[in-house]
Each structure stands twice: as structure tokens, then as C-alpha cells.
Design a protein around this motif. Structure first.
Motif, mmCIF file in Angstrom:
data_model
loop_
_atom_site.group_PDB
_atom_site.id
_atom_site.type_symbol
_atom_site.label_atom_id
_atom_site.label_comp_id
_atom_site.label_asym_id
_atom_site.label_seq_id
_atom_site.Cartn_x
_atom_site.Cartn_y
_atom_site.Cartn_z
ATOM 1 N N VAL A 1 -21.210 42.566 4.581
ATOM 2 C CA VAL A 1 -19.969 41.777 4.635
ATOM 3 C C VAL A 1 -19.153 41.981 3.364
ATOM 4 C CG1 VAL A 1 -19.038 39.432 4.730
ATOM 5 C CG2 VAL A 1 -20.942 40.072 6.215
ATOM 6 N N VAL A 2 -19.842 41.997 2.218
ATOM 7 C CA VAL A 2 -19.145 42.228 0.947
ATOM 8 C C VAL A 2 -18.469 43.597 0.948
ATOM 9 C CG1 VAL A 2 -19.472 42.578 -1.525
ATOM 10 C CG2 VAL A 2 -20.615 40.685 -0.385
ATOM 11 N N ALA A 3 -19.185 44.607 1.433
ATOM 12 C CA ALA A 3 -18.618 45.959 1.482
ATOM 13 C C ALA A 3 -17.386 45.998 2.386
ATOM 14 C CB ALA A 3 -19.672 46.945 1.971
ATOM 15 N N SER B 1 -21.703 42.187 -7.086
ATOM 16 C CA SER B 1 -22.152 41.393 -5.940
ATOM 17 C C SER B 1 -23.655 41.528 -5.747
ATOM 18 C CB SER B 1 -21.421 41.837 -4.669
ATOM 19 O OG SER B 1 -20.027 41.694 -4.802
ATOM 20 N N PHE B 2 -24.165 42.746 -5.870
ATOM 21 C CA PHE B 2 -25.601 42.966 -5.716
ATOM 22 C C PHE B 2 -26.379 42.229 -6.805
ATOM 23 C CE2 PHE B 2 -29.435 45.519 -6.600
ATOM 24 C CZ PHE B 2 -30.055 45.422 -5.366
ATOM 25 N N VAL B 3 -25.900 42.287 -8.030
ATOM 26 C CA VAL B 3 -26.567 41.583 -9.135
ATOM 27 C C VAL B 3 -26.580 40.080 -8.881
ATOM 28 C CG1 VAL B 3 -26.367 40.986 -11.578
ATOM 29 C CG2 VAL B 3 -26.071 43.348 -10.858
ATOM 30 N N TYR B 4 -25.474 39.544 -8.378
ATOM 31 C CA TYR B 4 -25.398 38.102 -8.108
ATOM 32 C C TYR B 4 -26.388 37.697 -7.014
ATOM 33 C CZ TYR B 4 -23.350 33.518 -7.235
ATOM 34 O OH TYR B 4 -23.159 32.169 -7.085
ATOM 35 N N GLN C 1 -14.116 49.462 -6.156
ATOM 36 C CA GLN C 1 -15.116 49.194 -5.126
ATOM 37 C C GLN C 1 -16.531 49.279 -5.681
ATOM 38 O OE1 GLN C 1 -13.817 52.268 -2.492
ATOM 39 N NE2 GLN C 1 -12.535 50.902 -1.262
ATOM 40 N N GLY C 2 -16.798 50.294 -6.497
ATOM 41 C CA GLY C 2 -18.143 50.456 -7.047
ATOM 42 C C GLY C 2 -18.548 49.310 -7.957
#
Length: 313
Positions: free
Chosen positions: A18-20, A290-293, A283-284
């Protein structure tokens, strides 16, 4: 526990999906044409069209999105439009400064905020409590960049105690590293301290109203043992929760803080990429944050069992 960890890790897959989708769509529909920016003011329509074809910007939305996701699954975050370097390489070059600022700020904020919250709860209604709450309100209300400029003017320009900007790697010495970290840490840590201190105070007040705390006081236990051994331990779950949630504030504050203090980190790179419409870099970086969060929230959930044995997964 193992089954819960596996379920949570699997649950991150649709979340990141969803984030992507959101990140790609937001940039896809945002104003500004990177091809026109790269071509320059003196370019013709044919020049812009040629650059758009070379970047794949003329392809349909679903084709571009599918190609982008497939590349990410293979570990390719794309290539910067302006530097023509892999986004992963650019992130690696800036990662040390951002990690250093985040870790130092986190350690400093937690070390200061939790004692402040405990002290405010212990002296609830007194002048100490009022000072702590006043600081919490002001710290949470004043923007990070305002605090940063005040600190720069006071300690760097007027008193000439600390450097105005820049970053020094810890490999070059601990004190040079620390001198460059003091002002950014104070600026970024203020809002984080305010958040954690308020939550610590609220959680401590709730626990200190329980019967077992009154029993501990009636038995004549020392105040520090009651506050730390009984009250703070039982109030740890909401405190740890707000520490984890506050990471979002920390990530957002890093972008502003690095811009104010000219720290060559991911936050500064993100701002530059936004101004240039460098979509792959934006984007990167957003995906990485987001992944870290998501991972930090998983670690926070798992830490609950350390503070409350009643919680089982």
C-alpha cells in the motif's frame, strides 16, 4: 512468539504494498515534469519528448508501476535522474549521518524525558510539575527549524562554542563527532522529549493511583524503589508505545534538522530530490523510511513481554 513474529512479518508485505502504491501514485500525479526540468529552459518539445521516452515517462501508469515494483523486488531502487547513480548507492553514502543523528537524538531524548515525566508525576500539582508541563507544551508547539535557528544564533554565532553546520564521522574522533551533533540533537530532541515526558507523566499518574502503590508506600518502602521498581515498570508499556510512535516525528524532524544544519544525510537528500523532481530518489527514501518505521513498531510490540509478563503472543 515465533508464530506471532512470522504473522507480523507477513503482515508487513501488504502494508509496504500500500505504501508503494501511495508513493508511486503521489509522485505520478504531482505537478512538474522531470523531463522538462532535465532538458532546461532552452529545450524544444522534441528534446522533452526524447527524454521522456528514455526515462519511460511516456508509458501507461500500470506498466510503469509494475516495472518499478518488479525492480524493487530485485533490490533495485532505481537510478537518480540527475546524478545517474543508483538510488541505493546514494542512500548508502548519506546513511551514516542520518543514523548518527537519529540514534544520538533517541538516546538523549529518552534519557531526559523519562526522568522528567517521573519527577513531574511524583510532584504532581507542584512547581516542578508545572515547569515540566510548560516545557512539554512549548517543546511540542515550537517548530524544529525555529529551535534550530535559535540554537545556532545563541551557541554558534554569539557564543562561538559550537559549529554552525556540517557533520563529522565518529571515525574521525568522538569529540569532533559530538560537537557537530550537539545542536542538531537539541533541536530535534526537544519535540521528542516533550512527547515522551507528557506520556510518562500521564502513565505514572495512572499507575500511582493503584492500590498496590498505596500498599508499597504504607509498608514504608523507599520512594525511589516505589517510583522505579513498581510504578515505572508497570507504566512502561504506554511509554514504550509512545517512544515507538514518536519515531515518525523523529523521521520527519530529521528532514528539517538536516536542512537547517546542512548535515549531508537522507533528509537533506530528500529535500534536494523534491526540488529537482528526482522521482526515483524520493520513492527510494520514502520506502526505506516506511520500512524502518514498520520494523520499529514490530520491535515495540515484541518488547511488551519484557515489561508485562501477562502479555503473551
Amino acid at each position: 512468539m515465533f508464530a506471532y513474529i512470522v504473522r507480523r512479518i507477513l503482515a508487513t508485505i501488504p502494508v509496504m504494498g500500500v505504501v508503494a502504491l501511495f508513493v508511486f501514485s503521489l509522485l505520478y500525479f504531482s505537478p512538474g515534469d522531470p523531463a522538462a526540468i532535465i532538458a532546461g529552459d532552452m529545450s524544444t518539445a522534441d528534446d522533452v519528448a526524447r527524454i521522456r521516452r528514455s526515462l519511460g515517462l511516456d508509458l501507461p501508469y500500470h506498466v510503469r508501476f509494475g516495472t518499478w515494483v518488479w525492480a524493487i523486488l530485485q533490490g533495485d531502487l532505481g537510478t537518480s535522474i540527475f546524478s545517474n547513480l543508483p538510488v541505493a548507492t546514494l542512500i548508502g553514502q548519506r546513511l551514516e549521518a542520518t543514523i548518527s543523528l537519529s540514534i544520538v537524538t533517541l538516546v538523549f531524548a529518552v534519557s531526559v524525558a523519562i526522568p522528567m515525566g517521573v519527577l513531574a508525576a511524583w510532584k504532581a500539582g507542584g512547581w516542578i510539575d508545572r515547569i515540566v508541563m510548560l516545557f512539554a507544551v512549548l517543546g511540542f508547539s515550537v517548530p524544529v527549524f525555529v529551535i534550530g535557528y535559535v540554537l545556532i544564533f545563541t551557541f554558534a554565532i554569539e557564543l562561538d562554542w559550537l559549529p554552525v553546520q556540517g557533520f563529522t564521522s565518529i571515525r574521525e574522533g568522538f569529540w569532533p563527532f559530538l560537537r557537530n551533533m550537539i545542536l542538531p540533537t537539541l533541536a530535534l530532541g526537544t519535540i521528542y522529549i516533550a512527547l515522551i515526558a507528557r506520556m510518562t507523566r500521564a502513565a505514572m499518574l495512572d499507575v500511582m493511583a493503584q492500590d498496590y502503590i498505596r500498599t508499597a508506600n504504607a509498608k514504608g518502602l523507599r520512594t525511589d524503589r516505589v517510583l522505579l521498581g513498581h510504578a515505572l515498570r508497570n507504566a512502561a508499556v504506554p511509554i514504550v508505545t509512545v517512544v515507538g510512535i514518536g519515531v515518525a516525528l523523529l523521521i520527519g524532524g530529521v528532514v528539517v534538522t538536516e536542512s537547517v544544519f546542512a548535515i549531508p544525510g537522507l533528509g537533506r537528500m530528500t529535500v534536494d530530490a523534491i526540488l529537482r523532481r528526482d522521482y526515483p530518489v524520493i520513492q527510494g527514501v520514502i520506502l526505506m523510511f516506511s520500512f524502518v518505521y514498520v520494523i520499529i513498531n514490530l520491535l515495540v510490540d515484541l518488547s511488551y513481554t519484557l515489561f508485562d509478563p501477562r502479555i503473551r503472543y
